[in-house]
Each structure stands twice: as C-alpha cells, then as structure tokens.
Design an enzyme around this catalytic site. Structure first.
Site: not given
Ligand SMILES: O=C(O)CCC(=O)C(=O)O
Ligand SMILES: [Fe+2]
Length: 340
Positions: A219, A221, A275, A284
C-alpha cells in the site's frame, strides 16, 4: 448488506495466540516474493542536523520516497517508552483488548484489524490500535485503574511527531518552492481546522509460517509524510527496476516515508512509496504517525504556484476527503482516477 453482528466480527483480529498454523484466509501467495539485495543500493540515512539535510531529503524524496532520519530530536527514552506501551497494550488478554474494539462504521479509532484490511479479501497477520487526538476513552477501557501513563506518553509522542512532521513539511515545501503560508492550517496552534492526524500502533504477532502470509499488504500511505518507528526489520519497499527491498531500522533513527498527498503536491516529482510488511517467528511492533491535511483542504500540484514553462498538472485538484474516499474504495487505482 452486512448485519451489525457481521460488521462487528469483521473488525476483530484473529486470536493469534490460539493458532498453530496460518489459516487459509491469511495466505498471500505473493508473500514469498524474494527480497532483492539491490547491489550497492541503500535507503538513504540523513542526519537532520547536517546543513545539507534539505538537499539530501529532497533527493531521497525523488529517488526513494523514503529515508531513515537521525538527529531528529525525539528522545530515545520516548521511543523506547512507545515500544513498551505497544507491548503492554498488545499483550493484554484478548477479551481485555476487545473492550476497546473500534465500532464498525464509526470513527477509525481503537483496537482492530489493519485500517487497510477492508480493501483486501485476504486477511493480514496484524492487530492494531488507532489513535486520533486523545486516547483516554479507549485507554480507560483497557486499564480502568491505570490509564494515565499510557495517555501521557501518547500525548507527548504525538506532540513531538507533529512538530517534526511540520519541520519536514517546511523542507519539502521549500524544495517545491511553495510558500508554506498557502497551507493555512499549518500554523494553527489550536488545530481547530481538524487536521486528521493519526497514530497507528501496529502489532505483528509471531507467525508459525512467515513465508505464507503478510503483516500488511502492499500500500501507499494516505498522508503527507508518515513517521515510523520500529526496532526490528519487516518493512519492505518496492523500488522500480529492483523489486521488494528491505528497510533496515537503525537504533534511534526514524523511518520517514512520503504519502500520496506529497506526490500530488509535487506534481509527481516526489514518490509516494509502495510498501508492505512481512512477518517473522518473533513479535514485531511499530508506531506510524500519519501527518495529513484537514479533510476540507484542496490538494493540487504546487497549490497556487505556476508549474513552470512546459509543465502541465498531472493531477486534478481534490480535497483531502475526496481523495481519501477514492483511496478507501479503489486503493492503487485512486491516482489514475485523479490523473489528468
Ligand atoms: O510496520 C511497519 O513497518 C509499517 C506500518 C505501515 O506501513 C502503516 O501503518 O501504514
Ligand atoms: Fe504504511
């Protein structure tokens, strides 16, 4: 139309502690796409105290849409506290977390599945907690006698992230030659224009078969910039000509990625980076701070500034709300729907 009960069930994360295998509904065939080493390539590391930082940030925005930021001024202790608060929250018993479940169809705040999940039929190996402004209402439900510490840390973290995001936005606007005064909500100390800022706490529980599922699907952001803290690897970005590329976190550094609004504002010059998150046999956490304009703000290439000779606007003007709604329905197609 989903019944209220079905709608409610749909936002409940899996009880990850109780599963031994990855259920079929969580299987992403693309999860095992290899990560490329991209010989010689690294995600830029930039020190905000470096006098060349604005230039380096501009280059990183043009080539990657993501960089790792040191010298940002956020205390290590506050970052560590945020990681501990994530652990404290997500390790609560499932029925306790369920007390803070977000309401289906209501504001996107509280405990639940990934906010982007509604756009995908395959489920993600993820549970999250979304905060907009004060977290007190949900924190009270999670820890009836002990919520203040969590709220204080969240408030402090959001305040500092907002100040940092504003600093970065000034740098981006300068690079684009857009006067920051064009963004009338920017210096509003009361924030009464309703900036839709959000802090997303992400948990990716230990996975018994990490190559079969994804923590977050690919996705971009819906933000101007996103400031991300994560102590362990798992985040990957898609680089044209390379493929999926791992973003290694550095101790004390934040990961800064650009979002869709910056791509529009820069007329496509800056990258809104695609990403995703892969999972591991170990737990994690991450905390993502989304810096966004108020929903009624009209976003267009370079705002009212002339684009320059021979340049045409690649995107039409959209309010942040209009774009967010398109994105919520069409995901990656949203750009093609506003392209001229
Ligand atoms: O957890 C991550 O490294 C990325 C989180 C992410 O892309 C998001 O919350 O939009
Ligand atoms: Fe994200």
């Amino acid at each position: 139309m989903a019944t209220p009960e079905e709608a409610y069930k749909r936002i409940i994360p899996l009880d990850f502690g109780s599963v031994q295998t990855v259920p079929d509904s969580f299987v992403w065939p693309q999860a095992s796409d290899g990560v490329q080493s991209g010989d010689g390539l690294t995600i830029p590391i930039i020190d905000l105290m470096d006098p060349n930082a604005p230039q380096l940030i501009t280059e990183a925005c043009e080539t990657w849409g993501i960089f790792r930021l040191k010298g940002h001024g956020i205390a290590t202790k506050l970052m560590e506290d945020m990681e501990s608060e994530c652990e404290r929250l997500f390790s609560l018993p499932t029925d306790q977390k369920m007390k803070a479940l977000r309401s289906p169809g209501g504001r996107m705040i509280g405990y639940g599945i990934a906010p982007i999940q509604s756009l995908f039929s395959t489920t993600m190996w993820h549970e999250g907690f979304t905060i907009m402004g004060s977290a007190i209402d949900h924190a009270r439900l999670l820890w009836p006698n002990d919520y203040q510490g969590f709220c204080d840390k969240i408030d402090d973290y959001q305040k500092q992230m907002k100040a940092l995001a504003e600093k970065l936005m000034r740098i981006l606007f300068k690079a684009l030659n857009i006067p920051v005064e064009e963004v009338n909500w920017f210096d509003d100390p009361t924030n009464s224009s309703g900036c839709s800022l959000a802090l997303q706490l992400n948990s990716y529980p230990p996975c018994p078969d990490p190559t079969r599922t994804l923590g977050l699907a690919p996705h971009t952001d819906t933000s101007i910039v996103t400031l991300l803290q994560a102590q362990t690897s798992g985040l990957q970005v898609f680089k044209d000509g390379v493929g999926w590329f791992a973003v290694q976190p550095l101790p004390d550094a934040l990961i800064v990625n650009l979002g869709d609004f910056t791509r529009i504002l820069s007329n496509g010059r800056f990258i809104s980076v695609l990403h995703r998150v892969v999972v591991k046999p170990i737990q994690r956490y991450s905390a993502a701070y989304f810096f966004r304009p108020p929903m009624d703000f009209a976003v267009s290439p370079l705002l009212s500034k002339d684009l320059g000779p021979g340049q045409v606007p690649r995107f039409r003007c959209v309010t942040a709300k209009e774009y967010s709604d398109l994105k919520a329905k069409h995901l990656d197609e949203a750009f093609s729907l506003i392209e001229n």
